[in-house]
Design an enzyme around this catalytic site. Structure first.
Site, PDB file in Angstrom:
ATOM      1  N   HIS A   1      22.747   9.097  29.499  1.00  0.00           N
ATOM      2  CA  HIS A   1      22.229   9.878  28.362  1.00  0.00           C
ATOM      3  C   HIS A   1      22.306   9.113  27.041  1.00  0.00           C
ATOM      4  O   HIS A   1      21.686   9.515  26.056  1.00  0.00           O
ATOM      5  CB  HIS A   1      23.025  11.176  28.193  1.00  0.00           C
TER       6      HIS A   1
ATOM      7  N   HIS B   1      20.618  15.670  35.690  1.00  0.00           N
ATOM      8  CA  HIS B   1      20.159  15.733  34.299  1.00  0.00           C
ATOM      9  C   HIS B   1      19.186  14.587  34.019  1.00  0.00           C
ATOM     10  O   HIS B   1      19.244  13.542  34.675  1.00  0.00           O
ATOM     11  CB  HIS B   1      21.368  15.670  33.362  1.00  0.00           C
TER      12      HIS B   1
ATOM     13  N   ASP C   1      25.500  15.645  40.627  1.00  0.00           N
ATOM     14  CA  ASP C   1      25.507  16.997  40.079  1.00  0.00           C
ATOM     15  C   ASP C   1      24.306  17.825  40.523  1.00  0.00           C
ATOM     16  O   ASP C   1      24.174  18.979  40.126  1.00  0.00           O
ATOM     17  CB  ASP C   1      25.666  16.995  38.551  1.00  0.00           C
TER      18      ASP C   1
HETATM   19 ZN    ZN Z   1      24.357  14.773  35.064  1.00  0.00          ZN
END
Ligand code: ZN
Length: 373
Positions: A142, A181, A267
């Site tokens: 990220h 994500h 995840d």
């Molecule tokens: Zn993640």
């Protein structure tokens, strides 16, 4: 040749911030007994422990690596950000971006995490290892050049890629990010470049909320070299493998990389507290097999998996073990204790058909050239 496993206990010691899951502890938010952010050392340490207990760690080339140097970091991050981060870390810690708390020494832990990824990539490209896995922490996918977010303090994979390019070891790198994500940091760093193909599979509108749309395909020279595959909440084993088969593998065939890196988050697994997907340990094993096949076809097997997210302390170790069994070709096998529970809880045929239709539409979209500009 061996499968490398890069890890360092010092990466597990970075901590900071007073959170209960992602909520700052406050007037009405009680601290958790287990403490802190979900990005805790436990998921990673328990994977290492399971490898020791099963015996698989004895078949891997286990090693640490030096921290990434200031020169390595500056290929991706501006000096002003690095100085601010280092000063705050020396002074006892704090928080610079969004959900990225760190304690004293946080800078060194993040530089070490990036160093593990860098050395894994260099060792594989030099032909010293067949492939490699890094149990690095904190994660990196990220992190933007000057703004840490989502538990990520330095962009480890980008730092590793730039080090490989500076050493003249790689021209075309493909990054497959199957963390649940969106890999917004990696995307932003390489958005206008065609020498790195970035592919992200993620739960639609999870984190970050405002990135990861399918029509963001790159800019300028990078047009067509960024692929975002948002999947609806509830997608499971079959949908992930279908996505790999119909979108990711054809994209690799078109790109012909000389190195493949996987941003390997767990995840998307069914028990994760930060997502709503239904992947299983077997999903991660099968995706590893698919990527290994592409690496064998295009880049002499050169493949590095860099551990990113995954927050179920109980289940992540089984996912990671399955990946490492596959990556190393070991005969050691740890059965997934949740396999049957998750098998009978996969989506029904109607939902799977709905997701398959969306995957088909995206596959058609990505098979067409992107407009440059
Ligand atoms: Zn993640």
């Amino acid at each position: 040749m061996a499968t490398g496993f890069f890890w360092d206990e010092r990466c597990f010691w970075q901590s900071g911030g007073n959170y209960a899951l992602t909520l700052p502890v406050g007037d009405f938010v009680q601290p958790l007994a287990a403490g802190g952010l979900p990005e805790s050392p436990e998921t990673k340490r328990r994977l290492k422990n399971l490898l020791d207990v099963s015996g698989l760690s004895r078949e891997l080339h286990m090693t640490s690596a030096p921290a990434a140097s200031r020169e390595d970091l500056e290929r991706v991050h501006p000096a002003t950000y690095l100085e601010q981060f280092k000063a705050m870390s020396d002074a006892g810690g704090g928080e610079l971006g969004l959900r990225t708390p760190f304690g004293k020494g946080g800078y060194e832990a993040a530089a070490l995490s990036a160093g593990l990824a860098k050395e894994a990539v260099l060792a594989v490209l030099r032909g010293e290892l067949e492939n490699a896995y890094t149990l690095s922490r904190p994660p990196g996918h990220h992190c933007l050049p000057d703004w840490p977010n989502g538990f990520c303090l330095l962009a480890s994979i980008a730092i590793a890629i730039e080090a490989a390019k500076a050493a003249g070891l790689a021209d075309r790198v493909a990054v497959i990010d199957w963390d649940v994500h969106h890999g917004n940091g990696t995307e932003a760093i390489f958005l206008s470049r065609d020498d790195v193909l970035t592919i992200s599979l993620h739960q639609d509108r999870n984190y970050p909320l405002d990135t990861g749309a399918f029509d963001v395909r790159g800019e300028g020279d990078g047009a067509g070299y960024n692929i975002n595959i948002p999947l609806p909440p509830g997608a499971g084993h079959a949908s992930y493998l279908d996505t790999m088969e119909r979108i990711v593998l054809p994209a690799l065939d078109r790109y012909r990389p000389d190195l493949i890196i996987v941003a390997c988050g767990y995840d998307a697994a069914a028990f994760d507290p930060l997502s709503r997907m239904l992947a299983t340990a077997e999903t991660f094993r099968e995706m590893t097999r698919q990527v290994m096949g592409a690496a064998d076809t295009w880049c002499d097997g050169k493949l590095v998996l860099v551990h990113e997210g995954g927050y179920s302390e109980a289940y992540v170790p089984f996912c990671g073990h399955a990946v490492l069994e596959e990556l190393s070709g070991s005969d050691i096998s740890v059965p997934d204790p949740m396999a049957e529970t998750l098998r009978i809880r996969q989506p029904d045929a109607r939902f799977e058909a709905f997701v398959a239709e969306q995957i088909g539409e995206l596959a058609d979209f990505f098979a067409k050239p992107a407009k440059s500009g």
